[in-house]
Scaffold this motif. Sequence first.
Motif, PDB file in Angstrom:
ATOM      1  N   GLU A   4       0.840  -1.188   0.000  1.00 41.54           N
ATOM      2  CA  GLU A   4       0.000   0.000   0.000  1.00 41.54           C
ATOM      3  C   GLU A   4       0.880   1.244   0.000  1.00 41.54           C
ATOM      4  N   CYS A  38      -2.548   0.332  -4.211  1.00 49.17           N
ATOM      5  CA  CYS A  38      -2.303  -0.997  -3.650  1.00 49.17           C
ATOM      6  C   CYS A  38      -1.836  -1.901  -4.782  1.00 49.17           C
ATOM      7  N   TRP A  96     -10.643  -1.012  -1.426  1.00 46.33           N
ATOM      8  CA  TRP A  96     -10.251  -0.324  -0.201  1.00 46.33           C
ATOM      9  C   TRP A  96     -11.392  -0.303   0.811  1.00 46.33           C
ATOM     10  N   THR A 123      -2.893  -3.786  -9.752  1.00 43.50           N
ATOM     11  CA  THR A 123      -2.999  -2.717  -8.767  1.00 43.50           C
ATOM     12  C   THR A 123      -4.382  -2.081  -8.815  1.00 43.50           C
ATOM     13  N   CYS A 154      -6.242  -1.993   2.120  1.00 41.07           N
ATOM     14  CA  CYS A 154      -6.448  -2.661   0.843  1.00 41.07           C
ATOM     15  C   CYS A 154      -6.886  -4.103   1.117  1.00 41.07           C
TER      16      CYS A 154
END
Length: 114
Positions: free
Chosen positions: A6, A22, A34, A75, A93
Amino acid sequence: QVQLVESGGGSVQSGGSLTLSCAASGSIASVMGWYRQVPEKGRELVAVWRSDGSFDYAESAKGRFTLSRDGAKNTVKLEMTSLKPEDTAVYYCKFTNWGGKHTWGRGTQVTVSS
């Protein structure tokens, strides 16, 4: 084993912006997003991406936060604008693999001052 890195977070004044990222390694996500938590409360959804391409947002995040997904890099990025003091929390995350196993990041602090 999934590893989450993160980044982002920090302190801003009310009305400011922050971006959280993340990055996952070790597996491919079916769901990623999140959550946030304040003391004495459970974690609550902020925004999540699903492998069908859909995104879900908390009502409090709609219109202010935008979650994006980079599949090539595995990501997710949460762009937060018009931040309010009530957005102050630890943001986590969460990664779910195709087997349904969840992995949480260590969390990053977001503080919004009035």
